[in-house]
Enzyme design. Structure first.
Site, PDB file in Angstrom:
ATOM      1  NE  ARG A   1      -3.013   2.304   3.315  1.00  0.00           N
ATOM      2  CZ  ARG A   1      -3.656   2.404   4.464  1.00  0.00           C
ATOM      3  NH1 ARG A   1      -3.800   1.327   5.229  1.00  0.00           N
ATOM      4  NH2 ARG A   1      -4.142   3.561   4.865  1.00  0.00           N
TER       5      ARG A   1
ATOM      6  CB  SER B   1       8.345   5.984  -2.836  1.00  0.00           C
ATOM      7  OG  SER B   1       7.627   6.358  -4.000  1.00  0.00           O
ATOM      8  NE  ARG B   2       6.211   0.044   2.011  1.00  0.00           N
ATOM      9  CZ  ARG B   2       4.967   0.080   1.529  1.00  0.00           C
ATOM     10  NH1 ARG B   2       4.431   1.259   1.191  1.00  0.00           N
ATOM     11  NH2 ARG B   2       4.255  -1.005   1.408  1.00  0.00           N
ATOM     12  CG  LEU B   3      11.257   7.678   0.035  1.00  0.00           C
ATOM     13  CD1 LEU B   3      11.469   8.732  -1.042  1.00  0.00           C
ATOM     14  CD2 LEU B   3      12.603   7.139   0.519  1.00  0.00           C
ATOM     15  CG  HIS B   4       7.560   5.090   5.779  1.00  0.00           C
ATOM     16  ND1 HIS B   4       6.453   5.146   4.958  1.00  0.00           N
ATOM     17  CD2 HIS B   4       8.024   3.812   5.710  1.00  0.00           C
ATOM     18  CE1 HIS B   4       6.238   3.957   4.423  1.00  0.00           C
ATOM     19  NE2 HIS B   4       7.187   3.137   4.855  1.00  0.00           N
TER      20      HIS B   4
END
Length: 215
Positions: free
Chosen positions: A10, A193-196
């Site tokens: 997600r 993009s998982r760049l949390h």
């Protein structure tokens, strides 16, 4: 199964967390995020549900989901049977970690610190506002011990109901509260993009310091 799990993903796009939006100390931010979770999360999700991690005397970790029942400037409070597996683990190693996950908000909070028991008065005050069935259960259930079957548990409950048929169950000595005194609290906000975003607060010489962690 392996392929279907690998395809489950997600992209998080709801919000961000940057330094100029974050206070100098973590408790007010947790209060804000918790309030958002209460308003946003839908049943069966419980906003105060958290995973509690403990370590036993052999250094082996254990996790389970509990409900947060108190929060103040000292720390985070939950209740349990002191003789349970978690109670024995906390007696041997009085440190723990909590994780809150609020999927609708794409947020997670990780908390680590030392554990202490709350006062007997605090435990009794909370015990008295619990539903009757929960109070009876605290007396009836030998938590974490092996029992024969469901019928054995129900028999213990019936015996406890008979014991307190003419009185209200008081708080047992083997049951009460714990408070986690945090020295580290990390706020995680899902990003694309998982760049949390990860803002980490940690205590240093009695003062909270804040850092950004790479995702």
């Amino acid at each position: 199964m392996t392929q279907s799990l690998a395809d489950m993903r997600r992209d998080y796009t709801r919000d961000g967390l940057v330094e100029d939006q974050a206070p100098a100390e973590p408790f007010s931010l947790f209060q804000q995020w918790f309030g958002d979770a209460v308003q946003t999360e839908q049943a069966p999700v419980e906003a105060n549900a958290m995973t509690l991690a403990t370590v036993d005397a052999d250094g082996r970790p254990h996790c389970r989901v509990l409900l947060l029942k108190g929060l103040d400037a000292q720390g985070f409070t939950f209740f349990s049977n002191y003789d349970s597996a978690k109670g024995q683990q906390l007696a041997a190693r009085p440190f723990a970690a909590m994780t809150f996950f609020w999927p609708a908000l794409e947020r997670q909070v990780r908390i680590e610190g030392r554990i202490e028991k709350v006062s007997a008065q605090e435990s009794d005050d909370y015990f008295q506002v619990r539903p009757l069935g929960s109070r009876l259960g605290a007396w009836a259930s030998p938590q974490s011990q092996v029992i024969a079957d469901r019928q054995a548990l129900e028999a213990l409950v019936k015996a406890t109901e008979a014991r307190f048929s003419d009185s209200q169950p008081h708080c047992p000595e083997h049951w009460g509260g714990y408070r986690l005194l945090p020295d580290r609290i990390e706020f995680w906000q899902g990003r694309s993009s998982r760049l949390h975003d990860r803002l980490n607060y940690h205590l240093s010489q009695g003062l909270w310091q804040r850092d950004r962690l790479a995702p």
